[in-house]
Write a protein that holds these residues in place. Sequence first.
Motif, short mmCIF file in Angstrom:
data_model
loop_
_atom_site.label_atom_id
_atom_site.label_comp_id
_atom_site.label_asym_id
_atom_site.label_seq_id
_atom_site.Cartn_x
_atom_site.Cartn_y
_atom_site.Cartn_z
N GLY A 37 29.75 -77.12 112.46
CA GLY A 37 28.29 -77.06 112.54
C GLY A 37 27.84 -77.08 113.98
O GLY A 37 28.40 -77.81 114.80
N ILE A 38 26.86 -76.25 114.29
CA ILE A 38 26.24 -76.33 115.61
C ILE A 38 24.79 -76.74 115.39
O ILE A 38 24.04 -76.05 114.71
CB ILE A 38 26.31 -75.00 116.38
CG1 ILE A 38 27.77 -74.56 116.56
CG2 ILE A 38 25.64 -75.12 117.73
CD1 ILE A 38 27.94 -73.27 117.35
N VAL A 39 24.42 -77.87 115.96
CA VAL A 39 23.07 -78.39 115.76
C VAL A 39 22.34 -78.44 117.08
O VAL A 39 22.95 -78.67 118.13
CB VAL A 39 23.11 -79.82 115.18
CG1 VAL A 39 21.75 -80.21 114.64
CG2 VAL A 39 24.15 -79.94 114.10
N LEU A 190 20.31 -76.00 98.29
CA LEU A 190 21.56 -76.61 97.84
C LEU A 190 22.40 -75.60 97.06
O LEU A 190 23.62 -75.57 97.23
CB LEU A 190 21.26 -77.84 96.99
CG LEU A 190 20.73 -79.02 97.81
CD1 LEU A 190 20.36 -80.18 96.90
CD2 LEU A 190 21.75 -79.47 98.85
N ASP A 191 21.74 -74.76 96.25
CA ASP A 191 22.48 -73.72 95.52
C ASP A 191 23.21 -72.80 96.49
O ASP A 191 24.39 -72.51 96.33
CB ASP A 191 21.52 -72.86 94.68
CG ASP A 191 20.93 -73.65 93.53
OD1 ASP A 191 21.52 -74.68 93.18
OD2 ASP A 191 19.88 -73.22 93.00
N HIS A 212 19.30 -76.54 112.55
CA HIS A 212 18.62 -77.60 113.29
C HIS A 212 18.60 -78.88 112.46
O HIS A 212 18.08 -79.90 112.87
CB HIS A 212 17.19 -77.18 113.63
CG HIS A 212 16.37 -76.90 112.40
ND1 HIS A 212 16.23 -75.63 111.89
CD2 HIS A 212 15.70 -77.72 111.59
CE1 HIS A 212 15.50 -75.68 110.81
NE2 HIS A 212 15.16 -76.94 110.59
N ASP A 213 19.20 -78.78 111.27
CA ASP A 213 19.11 -79.88 110.33
C ASP A 213 20.40 -80.70 110.36
O ASP A 213 21.41 -80.33 109.77
CB ASP A 213 18.88 -79.29 108.93
CG ASP A 213 18.52 -80.36 107.91
OD1 ASP A 213 18.89 -81.53 108.14
OD2 ASP A 213 17.87 -80.02 106.90
N LEU A 214 20.38 -81.80 111.08
CA LEU A 214 21.58 -82.59 111.30
C LEU A 214 22.13 -83.16 109.99
O LEU A 214 23.34 -83.20 109.77
CB LEU A 214 21.25 -83.74 112.27
CG LEU A 214 22.44 -84.48 112.86
CD1 LEU A 214 23.40 -83.53 113.52
CD2 LEU A 214 21.97 -85.52 113.85
N ARG A 215 21.24 -83.55 109.12
CA ARG A 215 21.67 -84.14 107.84
C ARG A 215 22.46 -83.12 107.03
O ARG A 215 23.55 -83.39 106.53
CB ARG A 215 20.43 -84.59 107.06
CG ARG A 215 20.71 -85.13 105.67
CD ARG A 215 19.39 -85.36 104.93
NE ARG A 215 18.62 -84.11 104.83
CZ ARG A 215 18.80 -83.19 103.89
NH1 ARG A 215 19.72 -83.35 102.98
NH2 ARG A 215 18.06 -82.10 103.85
N LEU A 216 21.88 -81.91 106.95
CA LEU A 216 22.50 -80.82 106.20
C LEU A 216 23.88 -80.53 106.76
O LEU A 216 24.86 -80.42 106.03
CB LEU A 216 21.60 -79.59 106.33
CG LEU A 216 21.76 -78.50 105.30
CD1 LEU A 216 21.21 -78.99 103.98
CD2 LEU A 216 20.97 -77.28 105.76
N VAL A 217 23.94 -80.38 108.08
CA VAL A 217 25.18 -80.02 108.74
C VAL A 217 26.25 -81.09 108.53
O VAL A 217 27.41 -80.80 108.26
CB VAL A 217 24.91 -79.77 110.24
CG1 VAL A 217 26.21 -79.72 111.01
CG2 VAL A 217 24.13 -78.49 110.41
#
Lengths: 277, 355
Positions: A37-39, A190-191, A212-217
């Motif tokens: 991941g790149i955030v 999520l899908d 840009h979403d750290l949680r997602l990454v």
Amino acid sequence: MSTLLHVEDLRVSFPTRTGVVEAVRGVSFALGQERLGIVGESGSGKSQTGRAIMGLTPQQAEIKAKRLEFSGIDLLKASQAERRALRGSRIAMILQDPKYSLDPVMTIGRQIVETLRTHEKVGKSEARQRALDMLAAVQIRDPKRVYDLYPHEVSGGMGQRAMIAMMLIAGPELLIADEPTSALDVTVQLDILRILDRLVIDRGMGLVFISHDLRLVSTFCDRVIVMYAGKIVEELKASELSQAKHPYTQGLLNCMPKIGESRHPLPVLDRQPEWLL
Amino acid sequence: MSSMENQTQARRANRRASAILKAVASFVVIVATTYLGLLAVTFFIGRVVPIDPVLAIVGDRAPAHVVERTRIEMGFNLPYYQQFYLYVKGVLQGDFGTSVLTTNPVMADIRRVFPATMELATVGTIIGAAFGIPLGVLAAVKRGSLADQIVRIIGLIGYSVPIFWLGLLALLVFYARLGWTAGPGRIDVVFEYTFTPITGFYLLDAVLNRDWAAFKDIFAHIILPASLLGYFSLAYISRMTRSFMLNELSQEYIVAARAKGLSETRIIWGHALRNAAVPLVTVIALSYAGLLEGSVLTETVFAWPGLGLYITNSLQNADMNAVLGGTIIIGSVFIALNLFSDLLYRLLDPRTRIR
């Protein structure tokens, strides 16, 4: 695990009227068959890093690197034609918003077939069958119907599935996903991630997931790189995110609200000028 | 399960049918009101210009009672709304009155001269599009380069140099000096008795008659004025193509097409131009309509027996019926071309299609 991609001291700069703007300033990482991941915030150079690997940087930009290598191929020395042959067939990219990244006047099926037939010599009916299989692989229930639809006739989630199908049909080894879910509804996100995850694992691809979403990454990737102002400020395993040392990463983590917690005042990201150096 | 699917399908077909019906109805209403507006304007012009249609017929030395009788015969004693009603009724039946100048029904005259204008404008538009679109694409792809500048200058000259001057110059160089093309007119006099027009479009007629000598001569006649009109429309088409292409080339789907590994040729001609073609159709249709009405000067310079020349002659002889008839024809063609480009637009852009 063999290394697929080597990036060492990558620099991307744009000459402008007021001087040279450096979007990426010395980024280094190596990637195997894993999910990286790149955030970073807007303008941190995360997208330009991805585009430099793809070879899709605007003409006026200057790219420098000590090493930019994809499975033994020196990307900086490769000719335009060689890089084009890599794109779509061995390195692919998923863009942010299917509303804009699919050609509005061409049916979804034809756009998928186009990728395949650019890179492989296949007959029309075989190409169609493989496109239909690919649409099924991105969990589109009615591939035959969707094949003949135009991009404006499908939802965002469906469009992004079509985008994934279009980019993966030629079987790339490396996939760069540039904010692939940012334009979608949270429920659809999520899908799409699940589909992407499955395909990446099943096909043994390397994935660069730009967001840009750290949680997602952190939930989706094995490793996370945090970028700020064109530089990597921290690199860590996704599972060890809570132990981040850099104050910027800590700041990003602190921005995330937790259930049952009341915070007054809300924490604000602080950006130290010395990080720019 | 399948009956439910059938039902949904039937409902979808129903909705589609009613949407198409609605679109057709609105088309008809729009065309009818536009046409009525056109007729009202031409009628109004015919009544307010300081030309007395009665005097144009009887002459200025006719005795007063003859003038009065003719006025009543022509219906000018009726109230305006009745006159307008009769006018519309006549026009809808293809009756524009009689030309004072040629003593033929105006409709018959127009039927004779209009194909000449249309043939010229068609060849002109084909030339303009065939060169204008690639030049515009080139200028957009090589934006800011020397090629872009050259295309810009070519366009600027075509747009700003008066066409009659360019026409005279072209005649002087290519006809008088070099002798590469034929001179004014549509066809050489030697063919006057051997060549029989069928449709009025001479190039087509020559092909239908398999008269290749005549075809060659007609082509030599049309190429110069058509190139000139073509150059004029090229100037416009290339500028518009360039700006539409620049817009398309900056879209995200172009980045996606590059990410797929497509060749630049395929990206430019298969994706960007295919999208730019949608607004371009309207531009070309309007430029075609512009050539139909704007060929007056070209027709005068090249002695081209078309509608422009006909209207000019009629105007100089106070032949109001002919002028108004010609104006209505040009207006009708404008409306028809607009309609046609609307339909083509739907064909090219799936987003405007009715599903």
